[in-house]
Design an enzyme around this catalytic site. Structure first.
Site, short mmCIF file in Angstrom:
data_model
loop_
_atom_site.label_atom_id
_atom_site.label_comp_id
_atom_site.label_asym_id
_atom_site.label_seq_id
_atom_site.Cartn_x
_atom_site.Cartn_y
_atom_site.Cartn_z
N ASP A 30 0.87 -1.19 0.00
CA ASP A 30 0.00 0.00 0.00
C ASP A 30 0.90 1.23 0.00
OD1 ASP A 30 -3.26 0.31 0.93
OD2 ASP A 30 -2.01 2.12 0.99
N ARG A 79 -17.24 2.83 -3.83
CA ARG A 79 -18.41 3.61 -4.25
C ARG A 79 -19.17 4.08 -3.02
NH1 ARG A 79 -23.74 2.24 -6.31
NH2 ARG A 79 -23.31 0.09 -5.80
N VAL A 115 -9.90 -6.24 -8.45
CA VAL A 115 -11.06 -6.17 -7.55
C VAL A 115 -11.59 -4.73 -7.48
CG1 VAL A 115 -11.86 -6.60 -5.18
CG2 VAL A 115 -10.14 -8.09 -6.18
N HIS A 172 -20.66 -6.43 -12.72
CA HIS A 172 -20.72 -6.47 -11.26
C HIS A 172 -21.30 -5.13 -10.84
CE1 HIS A 172 -19.82 -7.03 -7.08
NE2 HIS A 172 -18.96 -6.02 -7.06
P1 NAI Z 1 -10.11 1.24 1.37
O1 NAI Z 1 -10.28 2.70 1.19
O2 NAI Z 1 -10.30 0.63 2.72
O3 NAI Z 1 -8.65 0.82 0.86
C1 NAI Z 1 -8.11 1.23 -0.35
C2 NAI Z 1 -6.59 1.24 -0.18
O4 NAI Z 1 -5.99 1.48 -1.45
C3 NAI Z 1 -6.10 2.33 0.78
O5 NAI Z 1 -5.39 1.74 1.86
C4 NAI Z 1 -5.19 3.17 -0.12
O6 NAI Z 1 -4.04 3.68 0.57
C5 NAI Z 1 -4.78 2.17 -1.18
N1 NAI Z 1 -4.24 2.77 -2.40
C6 NAI Z 1 -4.71 3.86 -3.09
N2 NAI Z 1 -3.91 4.10 -4.15
C7 NAI Z 1 -2.97 3.15 -4.14
C8 NAI Z 1 -1.85 2.87 -4.98
N3 NAI Z 1 -1.60 3.61 -6.08
N4 NAI Z 1 -1.05 1.81 -4.68
C9 NAI Z 1 -1.31 1.04 -3.60
N5 NAI Z 1 -2.33 1.26 -2.75
C10 NAI Z 1 -3.15 2.30 -3.02
O7 NAI Z 1 -11.08 0.55 0.29
P2 NAI Z 1 -11.67 -0.94 0.32
O8 NAI Z 1 -12.96 -0.94 1.04
O9 NAI Z 1 -10.61 -1.87 0.72
O10 NAI Z 1 -12.02 -1.14 -1.25
C11 NAI Z 1 -10.99 -1.15 -2.22
C12 NAI Z 1 -11.59 -1.27 -3.62
O11 NAI Z 1 -12.23 -2.54 -3.77
C13 NAI Z 1 -12.67 -0.23 -3.94
O12 NAI Z 1 -12.54 0.21 -5.28
C14 NAI Z 1 -13.97 -1.01 -3.78
O13 NAI Z 1 -15.04 -0.46 -4.50
C15 NAI Z 1 -13.52 -2.35 -4.34
N6 NAI Z 1 -14.38 -3.47 -3.99
C16 NAI Z 1 -14.65 -4.37 -4.99
C17 NAI Z 1 -15.46 -5.46 -4.75
C18 NAI Z 1 -15.70 -6.46 -5.84
O14 NAI Z 1 -16.44 -7.41 -5.62
N7 NAI Z 1 -15.10 -6.31 -7.00
C19 NAI Z 1 -16.10 -5.66 -3.44
C20 NAI Z 1 -15.70 -4.69 -2.45
C21 NAI Z 1 -14.88 -3.62 -2.73
#
Ligand code: NAI
Length: 304
Positions: A30, A79, A115, A172
Site C-alpha cells: 500500500d 463507491r 477487484v 458487477h
Molecule cells: P479502502 O479505502 O479501505 O482501501 C483502499 C486502499 O488502497 C487504501 O489503503 C489506499 O491507501 C490504497 N491505495 C490507493 N492508491 C494506491 C496505490 N496507487 N497503490 C497502492 N495502494 C493504493 O477501500 P476498500 O474498502 O478496501 O475497497 C478497495 C476497492 O475494492 C474499492 O474500489 C472497492 O469499491 C472495491 N471493492 C470491490 C469489490 C468487488 O467485488 N469487485 C467488493 C468490495 C470492494
C-alpha cells in the site's frame, strides 16, 4: 507467493483469509505510510494459532512483488452512496494504471486479478495497460454476486447453502444477470422448487445486496475478502473451478473489446476457457443491456 496491492479494508481482510485458509505467502502493498506493514504484523501475530507457517509481509515497495504467481489489485476508492460508477471509474482508473505499470515491471509472469471497482471497467484498463494475454487478466465481482444469490436461494428454501449451485454473469453492478435457469439445489432446478414471485424476490435481493451493506456500514468487506481467497486458491492450486469472472471477450457471446463477467474455468493459467452458455431470451436481453452499460464507460477511455 502472491501479492495484494491495497491494504485497506478489503485487501487486508483478503490477506487474512488467505492466511487462515493456508493458501499462500503474501506480500501486502500500500502507498499509505506504514499501513501495510502494520496490517501484516498484526496478522503474523495471529499466525501461530492458525498452525500455518506462511508469511504475510507488508511494504510500500512495489519491487517486493517480484516472483508473485498472482497479483490482486484492490487499491482505490470505493463507491459511496449517490456516487456514479463513471465518477468512480475516473478516480480509480489512474490508480489501476499506475499499479499495472509496476506489475509489468516486477511480476510480468503473474496472473492479474482486479477487484477495484467498477471492476469490469478496471479489468479492461488492466488488460489494455498490461499487454498480458487475456487469460491472465480477470476481475472478481460476479463470484461475490453468486454467493449472495446462493445465500438468498438457500434462505428462501431453508436448505443448506452448500447444496445451492448458481451463476451470475454480466456487470458487477445493478445490471448483473443472475442465471435463474442454471440455479439448482443438488441438481434440482430452482424453478421446480420456487414460485415465480419468490424467484423474482431473490433476484432483486441479489442485485441490491451490495448497496444495502454500503447503506448500513459504508462499504462491503467480509464477503468480497473471502471470495478473493477462493479465486486465488482456484488459480494457485490449479483447481479449475467453474465461476464467473470479468474477462476480455473476443467474439464470445457475440461481444468484442469489452471485459464483462462470464462463466469460465478458473485454474493455473487464470481463465483456462470461457464457457458459452445458451441463455434464455430474457437473460440474453439483460446481458446485452449489461454489456452496453460497461461499453459506455470504457468507450470514453480511448484505448485502441
Ligand atoms: P479502502 O479505502 O479501505 O482501501 C483502499 C486502499 O488502497 C487504501 O489503503 C489506499 O491507501 C490504497 N491505495 C490507493 N492508491 C494506491 C496505490 N496507487 N497503490 C497502492 N495502494 C493504493 O477501500 P476498500 O474498502 O478496501 O475497497 C478497495 C476497492 O475494492 C474499492 O474500489 C472497492 O469499491 C472495491 N471493492 C470491490 C469489490 C468487488 O467485488 N469487485 C467488493 C468490495 C470492494
Amino acid at each position: 507467493m502472491i501479492s495484494i496491492v491495497g491494504a485497506g479494508k478489503v485487501g487486508s481482510a483478503a490477506a487474512f483469509n488467505i492466511l487462515r485458509f493456508r493458501i499462500s505467502d503474501i506480500v501486502l502493498i500500500d502507498v499509505a505510510g506504514e499501513l501495510a506493514e502494520g496490517e501484516a504484523l498484526d496478522m503474523m501475530q495471529a499466525a501461530p494459532a492458525i498452525e500455518f507457517d506462511g508469511k504475510v509481509r507488508g511494504t510500500n515497495d512495489f519491487s517486493e512483488m517480484e516472483g508473485s504467481e498472482v497479483t490482486v489489485i484492490v487499491a482505490g476508492a470505493g463507491r459511496k452512496l449517490g456516487m456514479t460508477r463513471p465518477d468512480l471509474a475516473r478516480t480509480n482508473r489512474k490508480i489501476v494504471e499506475s499499479i499495472v505499470k509496476q506489475v509489468v515491471k516486477y511480476a510480468p509472469e503473474c496472473k492479474l486479478m482486479i477487484v477495484t471497482n467498477p471492476v469490469d471497467a478496471m479489468t479492461y484498463v488492466a488488460y489494455k495497460e498490461s499487454g498480458f494475454e487475456r487469460n491472465r487478466v480477470f476481475g472478481m465481482g460476479n463470484i461475490l454476486d453468486t454467493i449472495r444469490f446462493r445465500s438468498y436461494i438457500a434462505a428462501e428454501l431453508n436448505v443448506s447453502r452448500e447444496d445451492v449451485r448458481a451463476l451470475v454473469m454480466g456487470e458487477h453492478g445493478d445490471s448483473m444477470v443472475p442465471l435463474v435457469d442454471y440455479a439448482t439445489v443438488s441438481g434440482i432446478p430452482i424453478k421446480d422448487l420456487l414460485e415465480a414471485e419468490q424467484i423474482e424476490k431473490i433476484v432483486n435481493l441479489t442485485k441490491t445486496s451490495g448497496s444495502e451493506v454500503i447503506k448500513l456500514k459504508g462499504a462491503t468487506t467480509y464477503a468480497p475478502a473471502v471470495e478473493i481467497a477462493v479465486a486465488v486458491d482456484a488459480v494457485l492450486r490449479g483447481r479449475n473451478r467453474v465461476m464467473s469472472v470479468s474477462t476480455f471477450l473476443q467474439g464470445e457471446y457475440g461481444l468484442s473489446d469489452i471485459s464483462i463477467g462470464v462463466p469460465v474455468v478458473l485454474g493455473k493459467n487464470g481463465v483456462e476457457r470461457i464457457l458459452e452458455l445458451e441463455l434464455s431470451p430474457e437473460a440474453q436481453r439483460h446481458f446485452v443491456e449489461s454489456a452496453s452499460i460497461i461499453k459506455a464507460m470504457i468507450d470514453t477511455y480511448g484505448y485502441t
